[in-house]
Enzyme design. Structure first.
Site, PDB file in Angstrom:
ATOM      1  N   THR A   7       0.774  -1.103  -0.057  1.00 15.39           N
ATOM      2  CA  THR A   7       0.051  -0.030  -0.015  1.00 15.39           C
ATOM      3  C   THR A   7       0.891   1.168   0.170  1.00 15.39           C
ATOM      4  O   THR A   7       2.088   1.178   0.039  1.00 15.39           O
ATOM      5  CB  THR A   7      -1.028   0.069   1.215  1.00 15.39           C
ATOM      6  N   LYS A  39      -7.602   1.676   4.734  1.00 18.26           N
ATOM      7  CA  LYS A  39      -6.437   1.740   5.619  1.00 18.26           C
ATOM      8  C   LYS A  39      -6.215   2.915   6.442  1.00 18.26           C
ATOM      9  O   LYS A  39      -5.159   3.092   6.955  1.00 18.26           O
ATOM     10  CB  LYS A  39      -5.099   1.465   4.607  1.00 18.26           C
ATOM     11  N   GLY A  51      -2.959   5.269  10.092  1.00 19.60           N
ATOM     12  CA  GLY A  51      -3.053   4.699   8.662  1.00 19.60           C
ATOM     13  C   GLY A  51      -2.093   3.697   8.703  1.00 19.60           C
ATOM     14  O   GLY A  51      -0.887   3.755   9.588  1.00 19.60           O
ATOM     15  N   SER A 130       4.535   0.496   0.147  1.00 21.50           N
ATOM     16  CA  SER A 130       5.562   0.088  -1.224  1.00 21.50           C
ATOM     17  C   SER A 130       5.562   1.412  -1.781  1.00 21.50           C
ATOM     18  O   SER A 130       6.795   1.555  -2.825  1.00 21.50           O
ATOM     19  CB  SER A 130       4.818  -0.940  -1.738  1.00 21.50           C
TER      20      SER A 130
END
Length: 179
Positions: A7, A39, A51, A130
């Site tokens: 994410t 998220k 988050g 990521s």
């Protein structure tokens, strides 16, 4: 079994606003498992936004533990983050969790990692996941060259830029302003 993760989460403090946003993609290996994962969570009656990036089940465990710490320390976010990081580093069960958190209140933004780190970014920009490097680079550029944008606009545009580059990030965004 392949873990579900990947994410991009970004938090920006700008012109008195604190905003945290994330994309909605969860991957299983190299396959998109779900495109609309939420998220971002509001905590403490909306006064704190969290988050997460990493394994979803691990992140939910950490958010629950963070909420427990918040309740135990009278909504003192920094103290709760430090205590969570201590537990995360020393507890045998927590140590195996693979996730990171960004937490924010109206005044500050923190990154909490499993190595016991609680980081307060100097430039008011925090990114995990990521696509974090892409989102962070975009946010730095926007903050420097487009200061007229709101924090929310910076978060949205930076996440869209990350989604254009990172295959583990999509354009299905959830963005929350800390109230």
């Amino acid at each position: 079994m392949t873990e579900v993760h990947s994410t991009t989460v970004l938090g920006v403090v700008h012109n008195g606003e604190v905003v945290v946003g994330a994309d909605g993609q969860a991957t299983m290996g190299n396959t998109v498992a779900k495109s609309n994962v939420r998220k971002i969570r509001k905590l403490a009656g909306g006064k704190i936004v969290a988050g997460f990036a990493g394994s979803t089940a691990d992140a939910f465990t950490l958010i629950e533990r963070f909420e427990e710490k918040l309740n135990g320390y009278g909504q003192n976010m920094k103290r709760a983050a430090i205590e969570l990081a201590k537990d995360w580093r020393t507890d045998r069960y927590l140590r195996k969790l693979e996730a990171m958190l960004i937490v924010a209140n109206a005044e500050e933004l923190l990154i909490i990692s499993g190595t016991g780190d609680v980081l307060e970014p100097e430039n008011g920009i925090a990114a995990i996941g990521s696509g974090s490097n892409f989102a962070q680079a975009a946010a730095i550029a926007l903050k420097k060259h487009a200061p007229n944008l709101s924090a929310e606009e910076m978060v949205r545009e930076s996440l869209h830029i990350a989604a254009d580059i990172c295959i583990y990030t999509n354009h299905n965004l959830v963005v929350e302003k800390v109230s």
